[in-house]
Scaffold this active site. Structure first.
Site, PDB file in Angstrom:
ATOM      1  N   LYS A 283       0.741  -1.146   0.025  1.00  0.00           N
ATOM      2  CA  LYS A 283       0.116  -0.079  -0.051  1.00  0.00           C
ATOM      3  C   LYS A 283       0.836   1.283  -0.045  1.00  0.00           C
ATOM      4  O   LYS A 283       1.989   1.213   0.536  1.00  0.00           O
ATOM      5  CB  LYS A 283      -0.832   0.223   1.395  1.00  0.00           C
ATOM      6  CG  LYS A 283      -2.004  -1.085   1.441  1.00  0.00           C
ATOM      7  CD  LYS A 283      -2.896  -0.910   2.434  1.00  0.00           C
ATOM      8  CE  LYS A 283      -3.729  -1.975   2.708  1.00  0.00           C
ATOM      9  NZ  LYS A 283      -4.927  -1.620   1.762  1.00  0.00           N
ATOM     10  N   ASP A 294      -7.500  -3.200  10.868  1.00  0.00           N
ATOM     11  CA  ASP A 294      -7.989  -4.304   9.913  1.00  0.00           C
ATOM     12  C   ASP A 294      -8.355  -5.581  10.592  1.00  0.00           C
ATOM     13  O   ASP A 294      -8.751  -6.610   9.889  1.00  0.00           O
ATOM     14  CB  ASP A 294      -6.651  -4.461   8.937  1.00  0.00           C
ATOM     15  CG  ASP A 294      -7.346  -4.868   7.674  1.00  0.00           C
ATOM     16  OD1 ASP A 294      -8.634  -4.587   7.317  1.00  0.00           O
ATOM     17  OD2 ASP A 294      -6.710  -5.461   6.958  1.00  0.00           O
ATOM     18  N   ARG A 357     -10.142 -11.758   2.231  1.00  0.00           N
ATOM     19  CA  ARG A 357     -10.903 -12.799   1.740  1.00  0.00           C
ATOM     20  C   ARG A 357     -10.007 -14.000   1.761  1.00  0.00           C
ATOM     21  O   ARG A 357     -10.933 -15.233   1.848  1.00  0.00           O
ATOM     22  CB  ARG A 357     -11.534 -12.385   0.519  1.00  0.00           C
ATOM     23  CG  ARG A 357     -10.311 -12.330  -0.740  1.00  0.00           C
ATOM     24  CD  ARG A 357     -10.897 -11.646  -1.928  1.00  0.00           C
ATOM     25  NE  ARG A 357     -10.672  -9.986  -1.690  1.00  0.00           N
ATOM     26  CZ  ARG A 357     -11.008  -9.291  -2.938  1.00  0.00           C
ATOM     27  NH1 ARG A 357     -11.311  -9.502  -4.102  1.00  0.00           N
ATOM     28  NH2 ARG A 357     -11.173  -7.867  -2.545  1.00  0.00           N
TER      29      ARG A 357
END
Ligand code: BES
Ligand code: ZN
Ligand code: ZN
Length: 503
Positions: A283, A294, A357
Site C-alpha cells: 500500500k 484491519d 478474503r
C-alpha cells in the site's frame, strides 16, 4: 463508568448534572419555522426550572443540541442540561442513545465526574430507552488517546439513570443490564481495535481472547502455524507466511445449557489482520497507519462473544477469528502464486492486498466443518464498499432471504446502519481465473465490494450466510457529539441481536 438505576423523583436526586431530553413537536418543513420544544418529563420542578430559557427560543431541541443551566432553582442537581432529540416524529430510541452519549461527552471535558440522565416520558418505551441510555453513556465514555503520557483521565465515574414512576421495575432492570453488557463489550472490542500493530499481534489478540473467555467461562482455543498446516488452510497460511509474527486461529465456543431441537448453530467469522501493509502488492505510505484497524471484524466477534455469554441466549455459537499480519518479505506470497484453500479450491493470488478474503475463505469453511449452520462474517474487506456507501452505511451481503430478514430485524434494535449490496451469480465471471479455480481480485475494478463477496461465497456452500463489509465504518475520522473519533466497534450490536433472534 458505573451506571445505576434510581427510582426516586428526579427533582430531588442530587447530582453534578441532570440531563433531560427535549424534542421539537412542530411538523413544519420550513427550516426557519419556530420550533415547538417540549421537555420529555412530567416533573413540574424540572419544567419550571427550564421554563424561562425555553421561552427565549434559543434552544431548538435539534438532535444532540445541548443547553446548560447552572444552579437551577428547585432542583437538587447543581446543573440542568437540556439535550435535544430532534423532531418528535424522528425521536426514537436510537436518538435517545446518541443524545445520552452527547450528555456524557458534554460533561467529560468540563471536570464533571458524575451525572444523572432522566428516562424520557412520552411515547417511547421506558425499557428500551433505559437500555439505550446505558449504551449511549458507556459508549460515549470511550476515548482513544490511551498512550498520551500527559493523558488526563477524564472518564465519567458514575451515571445514574433516573426512572420515572410507573415503570415496570424488573423489566427496566433487565433492559439496563442488557445495555451495560452490550456497550461494555463494544468498548472492549474498541480497545482491541485501538491498539497499534506492535502491541496487537495475532498472538496478543489470541491471548486477549483467551483471557476474556476464561473470565466468562467460554471455551477458547488458539491455534498457530502447525495446526493451520494440519487443517490444510493454504489460503490463510499464504497471507501469514510473509510475517515473522505467527498467525492465530482463534476459536471461541458458547454452549448454552439447553437448546431446543432444530435450533441452528451460529458461526461467527472475523477478519483479524492485525496490520495490513498490502504485502508484496504494498500500500502507499499515506494512511497506511490506519491499517492497524484491519482486525476490527475479528474484534467485533470476540466482543460479541463476551456479550453473548452474559446474555445467555439458548443457541450454540462458534466464533472464529483468523488473525495474521500481512507483510512483504522474502517469504511472502507473490502475485501470481497459486495456493489451495482448506476446501480444496485453488486460488490464484493476483493481489496480495486482497488478503482478507483469503483468511476468511478458510475461516468460513472451518466454521462449517465445526458444525455451523448459519454464518455471519465481519471484515474491513474493501475500500470499494466505502466508495459505494460512504461512512454512513456499512455493506451487508446475503445468500439467504430468511437470514437477511433476521438481520434487518436485528438492526431495528441495534440502531446500526447497513445497506444491502448484491452477491449473485451474474458476477461470477469477475473471479474466474485462467489458471486456477478462482482469483482473489475482480477482473475489473468495478463492483469491488461485490467481487470480494463473490469470492467469500465460494466457501459457504449452501449454508445461509451474511457478509458484513465494515471497512468504511470501523474507524471514525472525526469526533461526533456522542462518540469519540477512533474505533467504533460497529457490527457488534447487530451481530449479537442477530444471534439472539435464533434462540
Ligand atoms: N484492509 C483493506 C480494505 C480497507 C481499505 C479497509 C480501507 C479499511 C479501509 C483490504 O485488505 C484491501 O486492501 N483491499 C483491497 C482489495 C483490492 C486489492 C482488490 C482494496 O480495497 O483496495
Ligand atoms: Zn489488504
Ligand atoms: Zn485488509
Amino acid at each position: 463508568m458505573n451506571t445505576e438505576l434510581t427510582f426516586t423523583p428526579a427533582a430531588s436526586a442530587p447530582s453534578e448534572l441532570l440531563a433531560v431530553f427535549a424534542a421539537d413537536s412542530s411538523t413544519s418543513k420550513d427550516k426557519d419555522a419556530k420550533p415547538e420544544v417540549s421537555l420529555l418529563t412530567s416533573d413540574e420542578a424540572i419544567r419550571k426550572a427550564a421554563n424561562f430559557v425555553l421561552a427565549t427560543g434559543e434552544f431548538r431541541a435539534e438532535a444532540n443540541e445541548t443547553l446548560l443551566l447552572h444552579a437551577p432553582e428547585g432542583l437538587a442537581a447543581t446543573r440542568l442540561l437540556l439535550v435535544g432529540l430532534g423532531k418528535a416524529a424522528k425521536a426514537d430510541v436510537h436518538a435517545v442513545r446518541r443524545a445520552a452519549g452527547a450528555a456524557v461527552r458534554f460533561a467529560k471535558p468540563r471536570g464533571i465526574r458524575s451525572l444523572s440522565i432522566l428516562v424520557p416520558e412520552g411515547s417511547l418505551d421506558a425499557v428500551q430507552s433505559t437500555r439505550a441510555i446505558a449504551e449511549g453513556a458507556i459508549l460515549a465514555d470511550f476515548d482513544s488517546d490511551t498512550y498520551r503520557t500527559d493523558r488526563k483521565d477524564r472518564s465519567i465515574e458514575a451515571v445514574s439513570i433516573l426512572v420515572p414512576s410507573g415503570a415496570h421495575k424488573s423489566a427496566i432492570e433487565a433492559g439496563h443490564r442488557e445495555g451495560v453488557i452490550i456497550a461494555e463489550s463494544q468498548n472492549f472490542a474498541r480497545d482491541l481495535i485501538n491498539e497499534p500493530g506492535n502491541r496487537m499481534t495475532p498472538t496478543i489478540l489470541g491471548q486477549r481472547a483467551g483471557e476474556m473467555a476464561a473470565e466468562y467461562g467460554l471455551k477458547c482455543e488458539v491455534h498457530s502455524t502447525d495446526k493451520l498446516r494440519e487443517l490444510k488452510m493454504g489460503a490463510f497460511l499464504a497471507v501469514a507466511q510473509g510475517s515473522d509474527e505467527p498467525p492465530a486461529l482463534i476459536v471461541i465456543q458458547y454452549e448454552p445449557e439447553s437448546v431446543k431441537p432444530d435450533t441452528p448453530i451460529m458461526g461467527l467469522v472475523g477478519k483479524g489482520i492485525t496490520f495490513d501493509t498490502g504485502g508484496i502488492s504494498i500500500k502507499p505510505a499515506d494512511n497506511m497507519e490506519k491499517m492497524k484497524y484491519d482486525m476490527a471484524g475479528g474484534a467485533a466477534m470476540i466482543g460479541a462473544m463476551r456479550a453473548i455469554v452474559q446474555l445467555k441466549p439458548a443457541v450454540k455459537v462458534i466464533a472464529i477469528v483468523c488473525a495474521a499480519e500481512n507483510m512483504p518479505s522474502g517469504k511472502a506470497v507473490k502475485p501470481g502464486d497459486i495456493v489451495f484453500a482448506m476446501s480444496g479450491k485453488s486460488i490464484e493470488v493476483l493481489n496480495t492486498d486482497a488478503e482478507g478474503r483469503m483468511v476468511l475463505a478458510d475461516g468460513l469453511h472451518y466454521a462449517r466443518e465445526l458444525g455451523a449452520t448459519r454464518l455471519i462474517n465481519a471484515a474491513t474487506l474493501t475500500g470499494a464498499v466505502a466508495i459505494a456507501l460512504g461512512q454512513i452505511n456499512a455493506g451487508v451481503f446475503a445468500n439467504d432471504e430468511d437470514a437477511y430478514q433476521h438481520f434487518t430485524d436485528a438492526l431495528k434494535t441495534s440502531g446500526e446502519k447497513f445497506w444491502r449490496l448484491p452477491v449473485e451469480d451474474d458476477y461470477r465471471d469477475q473471479i474466474r481465473s485462467s489458471i486456477a479455480d478462482i482469483q482473489n481480485t475482480g477482473l475489473t475494478r468495478y463492483g469491488g465490494a461485490t467481487n470480494a463477496a463473490m469470492f467469500l461465497k465460494e466457501f459457504v456452500g449452501d449454508t445461509p450466510w451474511l457478509h458484513l463489509d465494515i471497512a468504511g465504518l470501523a474507524w471514525q475520522d472525526a469526533e461526533k457529539p456522542w462518540l469519540a473519533k477512533g474505533p467504533t466497534g460497529v457490527a457488534l450490536r447487530s451481530i449479537v441481536e442477530w444471534v439472539r433472534s435464533y434462540a
